[in-house]
Motif scaffolding. Structure first.
Motif, PDB file in Angstrom:
ATOM      1  N   VAL A 156      -0.604   3.442  -6.808  1.00  0.00           N
ATOM      2  CA  VAL A 156       0.224   2.337  -6.283  1.00  0.00           C
ATOM      3  C   VAL A 156       0.108   1.104  -7.185  1.00  0.00           C
ATOM      4  CG1 VAL A 156       0.341   3.081  -3.868  1.00  0.00           C
ATOM      5  CG2 VAL A 156      -1.487   1.566  -4.577  1.00  0.00           C
ATOM      6  N   GLU A 176       9.139  13.593  -1.801  1.00  0.00           N
ATOM      7  CA  GLU A 176      10.526  13.261  -1.496  1.00  0.00           C
ATOM      8  C   GLU A 176      11.280  12.915  -2.766  1.00  0.00           C
ATOM      9  OE1 GLU A 176      11.385  10.002   1.288  1.00  0.00           O
ATOM     10  OE2 GLU A 176      10.909  11.507   2.825  1.00  0.00           O
ATOM     11  N   LEU A 205       0.806  -1.225   0.000  1.00  0.00           N
ATOM     12  CA  LEU A 205       0.000   0.000   0.000  1.00  0.00           C
ATOM     13  C   LEU A 205       0.836   1.271   0.000  1.00  0.00           C
ATOM     14  CD1 LEU A 205      -2.800  -1.012   2.488  1.00  0.00           C
ATOM     15  CD2 LEU A 205      -3.175  -0.236   0.158  1.00  0.00           C
ATOM     16  N   ARG A 206       2.118   1.123   0.302  1.00  0.00           N
ATOM     17  CA  ARG A 206       3.040   2.273   0.291  1.00  0.00           C
ATOM     18  C   ARG A 206       2.661   3.340   1.306  1.00  0.00           C
ATOM     19  NH1 ARG A 206       7.171   1.621  -3.917  1.00  0.00           N
ATOM     20  NH2 ARG A 206       6.430  -0.151  -5.099  1.00  0.00           N
ATOM     21  N   VAL A 207       2.136   2.920   2.417  1.00  0.00           N
ATOM     22  CA  VAL A 207       1.764   3.898   3.453  1.00  0.00           C
ATOM     23  C   VAL A 207       2.533   3.650   4.748  1.00  0.00           C
ATOM     24  CG1 VAL A 207      -0.558   4.302   2.566  1.00  0.00           C
ATOM     25  CG2 VAL A 207      -0.196   2.483   4.251  1.00  0.00           C
ATOM     26  N   MET A 208       3.452   2.686   4.725  1.00  0.00           N
ATOM     27  CA  MET A 208       4.185   2.346   5.942  1.00  0.00           C
ATOM     28  C   MET A 208       5.451   3.195   6.063  1.00  0.00           C
ATOM     29  SD  MET A 208       2.718  -0.699   7.045  1.00  0.00           S
ATOM     30  CE  MET A 208       3.902  -1.948   7.506  1.00  0.00           C
ATOM     31  N   SER A 209       5.756   3.563   7.293  1.00  0.00           N
ATOM     32  CA  SER A 209       6.977   4.333   7.532  1.00  0.00           C
ATOM     33  C   SER A 209       8.168   3.397   7.653  1.00  0.00           C
ATOM     34  CB  SER A 209       6.835   5.136   8.815  1.00  0.00           C
ATOM     35  OG  SER A 209       8.080   5.737   9.127  1.00  0.00           O
ATOM     36  N   ARG A 210       9.326   3.885   7.213  1.00  0.00           N
ATOM     37  CA  ARG A 210      10.541   3.087   7.383  1.00  0.00           C
ATOM     38  C   ARG A 210      11.337   3.560   8.588  1.00  0.00           C
ATOM     39  NH1 ARG A 210      13.386   1.522   1.720  1.00  0.00           N
ATOM     40  NH2 ARG A 210      11.655   2.070   0.346  1.00  0.00           N
ATOM     41  N   LEU A 262      -5.011   4.810  -5.175  1.00  0.00           N
ATOM     42  CA  LEU A 262      -4.912   3.358  -5.352  1.00  0.00           C
ATOM     43  C   LEU A 262      -4.398   3.016  -6.741  1.00  0.00           C
ATOM     44  CD1 LEU A 262      -8.053   1.627  -3.829  1.00  0.00           C
ATOM     45  CD2 LEU A 262      -5.699   1.617  -3.035  1.00  0.00           C
ATOM     46  N   ARG A 277       5.812  13.460   9.262  1.00  0.00           N
ATOM     47  CA  ARG A 277       5.356  12.075   9.425  1.00  0.00           C
ATOM     48  C   ARG A 277       5.516  11.304   8.122  1.00  0.00           C
ATOM     49  NH1 ARG A 277       1.142  15.509   9.143  1.00  0.00           N
ATOM     50  NH2 ARG A 277      -0.647  15.044   7.784  1.00  0.00           N
ATOM     51  N   SER A 278       5.816  10.024   8.274  1.00  0.00           N
ATOM     52  CA  SER A 278       6.162   9.240   7.091  1.00  0.00           C
ATOM     53  C   SER A 278       5.354   7.957   6.990  1.00  0.00           C
ATOM     54  CB  SER A 278       7.653   8.921   7.124  1.00  0.00           C
ATOM     55  OG  SER A 278       8.008   8.404   8.398  1.00  0.00           O
ATOM     56  N   GLY A 279       4.267   7.861   7.741  1.00  0.00           N
ATOM     57  CA  GLY A 279       3.414   6.701   7.562  1.00  0.00           C
ATOM     58  C   GLY A 279       3.175   5.944   8.851  1.00  0.00           C
ATOM     59  N   LEU A 280       2.450   4.852   8.712  1.00  0.00           N
ATOM     60  CA  LEU A 280       2.108   4.084   9.905  1.00  0.00           C
ATOM     61  C   LEU A 280       3.145   2.994  10.154  1.00  0.00           C
ATOM     62  CD1 LEU A 280       0.711   1.045   9.284  1.00  0.00           C
ATOM     63  CD2 LEU A 280      -1.117   2.478   8.436  1.00  0.00           C
ATOM     64  N   PHE A 318       8.897   4.758  -3.366  1.00  0.00           N
ATOM     65  CA  PHE A 318       7.724   5.639  -3.274  1.00  0.00           C
ATOM     66  C   PHE A 318       6.972   5.353  -1.995  1.00  0.00           C
ATOM     67  CE2 PHE A 318       3.097   6.149  -3.822  1.00  0.00           C
ATOM     68  CZ  PHE A 318       3.057   7.518  -4.006  1.00  0.00           C
ATOM     69  N   ASN A 319       6.703   6.415  -1.236  1.00  0.00           N
ATOM     70  CA  ASN A 319       5.883   6.321  -0.032  1.00  0.00           C
ATOM     71  C   ASN A 319       4.776   7.353  -0.193  1.00  0.00           C
ATOM     72  OD1 ASN A 319       4.716   6.761   2.517  1.00  0.00           O
ATOM     73  ND2 ASN A 319       6.618   6.258   3.591  1.00  0.00           N
ATOM     74  N   ALA A 320       3.533   6.894  -0.093  1.00  0.00           N
ATOM     75  CA  ALA A 320       2.396   7.784  -0.318  1.00  0.00           C
ATOM     76  C   ALA A 320       2.354   8.941   0.677  1.00  0.00           C
ATOM     77  CB  ALA A 320       1.097   6.985  -0.232  1.00  0.00           C
ATOM     78  N   ASN A 321       3.045   8.780   1.804  1.00  0.00           N
ATOM     79  CA  ASN A 321       3.045   9.847   2.814  1.00  0.00           C
ATOM     80  C   ASN A 321       4.006  10.971   2.471  1.00  0.00           C
ATOM     81  OD1 ASN A 321       1.299   8.585   4.941  1.00  0.00           O
ATOM     82  ND2 ASN A 321       2.793   6.979   4.575  1.00  0.00           N
ATOM     83  N   THR A 322       4.997  10.646   1.654  1.00  0.00           N
ATOM     84  CA  THR A 322       6.012  11.640   1.324  1.00  0.00           C
ATOM     85  C   THR A 322       6.223  11.668  -0.184  1.00  0.00           C
ATOM     86  OG1 THR A 322       7.664   9.918   1.731  1.00  0.00           O
ATOM     87  CG2 THR A 322       7.248  11.451   3.531  1.00  0.00           C
ATOM     88  N   THR A 324      -0.200   8.587   8.946  1.00  0.00           N
ATOM     89  CA  THR A 324      -0.135   8.759   7.496  1.00  0.00           C
ATOM     90  C   THR A 324      -0.473  10.213   7.190  1.00  0.00           C
ATOM     91  OG1 THR A 324      -2.459   8.195   7.058  1.00  0.00           O
ATOM     92  CG2 THR A 324      -0.884   6.378   7.054  1.00  0.00           C
TER      93      THR A 324
END
Lengths: 403, 95
Positions: free
Chosen positions: B48, B71, A204-209, B45, A219-222, B64-68, A298
């Motif tokens: 991604v 970047e 989903l590309r919503v997770m933080s690293r 959606l 913030r960079s995600g869950l 790619f991170n949807a939160n950033t 997120t």
């Protein structure tokens, strides 16, 4: 309709193995996020999570029962034992008929599924353990709780992704309030920190690293965690008659559906759920002293939730602290709102508001007081706990100080 | 140099456009290099899914991170930019 109170609480989560440890960690602003230890972690893009460390199932369960207990059921049972012990309830045959259990979980026996897929697909075996089905089913945790305590009344499981526990606890509230039961054990648990669970979430590309920073501009995600909590919900008159210590009153519950997007958060749906919960509690916006936010960290959730809270509370939001304890225990998915309700109970009983940790920078799009990094003393009489799930299903509980 | 005169690997360009077309329910021929993905009607959606489709097609990993989304790492400002980024990632792959 009857008043409903909480007379027991128990938990197993990344912050602690009981409510005392958990509340101490919430006060201290401890962050339980760290490196993941699951199998094949090197193949994961996301290698952090909030794991329960130091839990030895063999210390809690007989060897011959462990084959039936996925980790999400173990978490639920350990929590339920603590909750029942604290409540002081003696569940005899008569009370058993008037008592039930409703639990929330999103993944159910996800680790069991993952392990057994490996067995048949990766290892090519043609046989799996005979108890895979009762171990992985979503209602396993609720069923084991009902069996262990002889709860023979209404019992079931709800699954609404990240709002599962709030939906479960809301239904337990309704059940006791409406007279369908005198006592309900309720909460939620999830354990999905296995290779397959994390791999699916990565997509989903919503997770933080790095870490979870709700409401912070950077913030960079869950960050996913594992754990849960269970409460004893009891009719007020029943609790009073037996002289039970009351932890808090369940004042109101509200639900709504966005009927919009399957993953993108919405402002209107959560707002309607919060309004419904307050109306159900017979409370006004200004009565809310603390909000435990859904606050996933997120970009989209936090911005949208802050906007919904501004519409709900108006200027009162400037005086009402809003924190996300997911910054400490991670997102426990279907169990998360149960652990978050502990933070609300702590606020009501101990007058301490748990912080949002890892907070570095104010985000103008999240114009609220996130109680950054340090717990705060405050007089709290009403606390609201938000859960807004993927799928647009929202569930909000309102607690009030013990009557 | 404007995007319209940049040279892209025709195979990569064709495949990336097909993937975007699949998600936007357009004909690949309707997709222009200067098009912005949001303007093409792509939601989060769909985005991604496009990234996944590109990764699978070319055997690459796209940061790619949807939160950033802003970047640095992978320019998605328009279709042409994506193709250029994919070309870079493909070129960097071990033979």
């Amino acid at each position: 309709m009857r008043r409903v109170v909480i007379t027991g609480a128990g938990t197993l989560n990344p912050l602690g193995a009981d409510t005392a440890q958990t509340c101490a960690a919430l006060r201290a602003g401890k962050c339980a996020i760290g490196p993941l230890s699951c199998r094949d972690v090197a193949r994961l893009t996301i290698q952090i999570g909030a794991e329960i460390r130091g839990f030895d199932p063999a210390a809690h369960f007989a060897r011959n029962s462990l084959s039936l207990l996925d980790r999400f059921s173990q978490i639920a049972l350990v929590s339920a034992r603590q909750a029942v012990a604290q409540s002081g309830l003696e569940i005899d045959a008569a009370l058993g008929l008037r008592a039930g259990v409703v639990m929330g979980t999103a993944g159910g026996g996800n680790l069991t599924v993952d392990d057994n897929y490996r067995t048949v697909y990766e290892e090519g075996k043609n046989r799996v353990h005979p108890l895979v089905v009762p171990r992985l089913m979503h209602n396993a945790a609720a069923s084991h709780i009902s069996m262990e305590f002889g709860l023979k009344g209404p019992s079931w499981t709800v699954s609404t992704a990240c709002a599962s526990a709030n939906h479960a606890m809301g239904q337990a509230f309704h059940m006791v309030r409406g007279g369908g039961a005198d006592v309900m054990l309720t909460g939620g648990s999830d354990a999905m920190l296995g290779f397959g669970g994390i791999k699916a979430w990565e997509g989903l590309r919503v997770m933080s690293r790095d870490t979870c920073r709700p409401f912070s501009r950077d913030r960079s995600g869950l960050v996913q965690g594992e754990g849960g909590a269970v409460f004893v919900f009891e009719a007020f008159e029943h609790a009073k008659a037996r002289g039970a210590e009351i932890l808090a009153e369940v004042a109101g519950f509200g639900m709504s559906a966005d009927a919009g997007d399957i993953v993108m958060p919405d402002q209107d749906g959560p707002l309607r759920a919060m309004r419904a919960a307050l109306a159900d509690a017979g409370l006004n916006q200004e009565d809310v002293d603390y909000v435990n936010a859904h606050g996933t960290g997120t970009a989209a959730n936090d911005r949208t939730e802050a906007a919904a809270l501004r519409v709900l509370l108006g200027d009162h939001l400037d005086r009402c602290p809003v924190s996300s304890t997911k910054s400490m225990h991670g997102h426990l998915i279907g169990g998360t709102s149960a652990v978050e309700l502990l933070a609300c109970v702590m606020a009501l009983r101990e007058h301490v508001i748990a912080p949002t940790v890892n907070f570095t920078e104010v985000d103008p799009d999240c114009a609220l007081d996130p109680v950054p990094n340090e717990a705060r003393e405050a007089r709290v009489q009403v606390a609201m706990s938000n859960a807004f799930a993927f799928g647009g299903l929202n569930a909000v509980l309102v607690l009030r100080s013990a009557p | 140099m404007g995007l319209d005169v940049m040279q892209y690997d025709p195979q990569i360009e064709k495949r990336v456009k097909e993937i975007i077309a699949e998600q936007t329910m357009l004909d690949p021929a309707e997709i222009r290099l200067e098009d912005d993905l949001v303007a093409l009607g792509l939601d989060s959606l769909g985005l991604v899914e496009c990234i996944f489709g590109i990764e699978e097609s070319f055997g690459i990993s796209i940061p790619f991170n949807a939160n950033t989304p802003g970047e640095p790492g992978f320019d998605m400002s328009c279709v042409g930019a994506i193709i250029a980024e994919v070309e870079k990632l493909v070129a960097r792959q071990p033979a």
